[in-house]
Write an enzyme that holds these catalytic residues in place. Structure first.
Site, mmCIF file in Angstrom:
data_model
loop_
_atom_site.group_PDB
_atom_site.id
_atom_site.type_symbol
_atom_site.label_atom_id
_atom_site.label_comp_id
_atom_site.label_asym_id
_atom_site.label_seq_id
_atom_site.Cartn_x
_atom_site.Cartn_y
_atom_site.Cartn_z
ATOM 1 N N TYR A 135 0.854 -1.195 0.000
ATOM 2 C CA TYR A 135 0.000 0.000 0.000
ATOM 3 C C TYR A 135 0.881 1.232 0.000
ATOM 4 O O TYR A 135 1.582 1.507 0.976
ATOM 5 C CB TYR A 135 -0.920 -0.031 1.226
ATOM 6 C CG TYR A 135 -1.894 1.119 1.354
ATOM 7 C CD1 TYR A 135 -2.199 1.956 0.284
ATOM 8 C CD2 TYR A 135 -2.523 1.374 2.569
ATOM 9 C CE1 TYR A 135 -3.094 3.008 0.418
ATOM 10 C CE2 TYR A 135 -3.422 2.417 2.714
ATOM 11 C CZ TYR A 135 -3.700 3.233 1.639
ATOM 12 O OH TYR A 135 -4.579 4.279 1.779
ATOM 13 N N LYS A 163 -1.645 -1.600 -3.868
ATOM 14 C CA LYS A 163 -2.694 -0.583 -3.781
ATOM 15 C C LYS A 163 -2.002 0.763 -3.943
ATOM 16 O O LYS A 163 -1.296 1.226 -3.042
ATOM 17 C CB LYS A 163 -3.426 -0.665 -2.436
ATOM 18 C CG LYS A 163 -4.495 0.412 -2.268
ATOM 19 C CD LYS A 163 -5.089 0.399 -0.865
ATOM 20 C CE LYS A 163 -6.087 1.547 -0.697
ATOM 21 N NZ LYS A 163 -6.605 1.641 0.679
#
Length: 295
Positions: A135, A163
């Protein structure tokens, strides 16, 4: 990991007025999201306010969602931090039955080098019993993961996805162009979903999907014409959700929908009256969702 393509929703954690976890409302949130056709659920992402939940509350939250989900959708669990060894200890202390992957944020505050970021994630991926989703969110961590760093980590056998919430289109294009075929590029910004889809992105981990799951599903899975219309319908309301920090805005929106209370824990504070009014007015303009708003 085909089941982690499409729309994942970073679930909010509803609180009662006394700021205890509101499990009745959480049940409604999960039912609302699943009925909207999303592909998987993300538990204790940033939107779930894990920074102000105790270890016991996080465990109870995960157990509750496992119970009400009843294996209908895959589950991703957020475990991250800026102390690599503590993240590993948290992983060892977690029951991964029913959990399909972990989402773990790049280390914040420390501002590590790219080499430090690589080693942090390699250690976590080596220890995790389930696959790892990276992320990158520089707006929160103050440290960007470069495309080269992501591509290096993409070769780790237990790291399956990124992500991406950097907002850097060229960086996303570099990842999409050079990544291994089975590595998933996911949007970490709702309004970048359509753009990443065009360049080869295969999913989104969504905030606004708590309130409008079907619109995010349309944006990800429908024809490009319908996807554009869904994206355009959210243009006005989306920035309001972040004006006073996430998840303040989306909780306010869902309060107007009658799904949960708008409460957040300090140091976050509830939306100002002015922002709440503007969110309510913007929501009333969104086609096909007006019937959800208690006007």
């Amino acid at each position: 990991m085909e089941k982690l393509k499409g729309v994942g929703v970073a679930l909010i954690t509803p609180f009662k007025k006394d700021l205890s976890v509101d499990y009745d409302s959480l049940n409604r949130v999960v039912s609302h999201v699943i009925s909207g056709g999303v592909d998987y659920l993300v538990v204790q992402g940033t939107t779930g306010e894990p920074a102000t939940l105790t270890k016991a509350e996080k465990r109870e939250n995960l157990d509750f969602i496992k119970k009400i989900n009843r294996n209908r959708l895959p589950l991703v669990y957020g475990i991250g931090g800026n102390n690599t060894q503590q993240v590993i200890e948290d992983i060892k202390d977690t029951d991964f039955q029913g959990v399909d992957a972990i989402l773990t944020v790049s280390p914040y505050y420390n501002k590590p080098s790219q080499t430090g970021i690589v080693r942090h994630y390699e250690k976590i991926a080596d220890e995790s019993p389930v696959p790892v989703i990276l992320y990158n969110v520089p707006g929160r961590t103050m440290s960007n993961m470069s495309a080269a760093t992501t591509l290096t980590l993409a070769n780790h056998p237990n790291i399956i996805a990124m992500k991406e919430a950097s907002g850097d289109i060229e960086q996303c294009m570099q990842i999409a162009h050079k990544k291994p075929e089975d590595f998933l590029l996911l949007s970490g910004d709702d309004m970048m979903t359509l753009t990443l889809r065009a360049m080869g992105g295969v999913g989104v981990i969504s905030v606004i999907g708590n309130a409008y799951p079907s619109k995010m599903v349309t944006m990800m899975h429908a024809s490009l014409k319908d996807a554009r219309e869904a994206a355009f319908s959210l243009l006005e309301i989306n920035p309001l959700l972040y004006e006073e920090s996430n998840p303040v805005g989306v909780k306010t929106l869902m309060h107007h929908m009658g799904i949960c209370e708008p409460n957040v824990r300090l140091p976050l504070v509830n939306a100002s009256m002015g922002l709440s009014k503007r969110i309510r007015e913007a929501a009333a303009k969104i086609p096909s969702d007006k019937d959800l708003i208690g006007l």
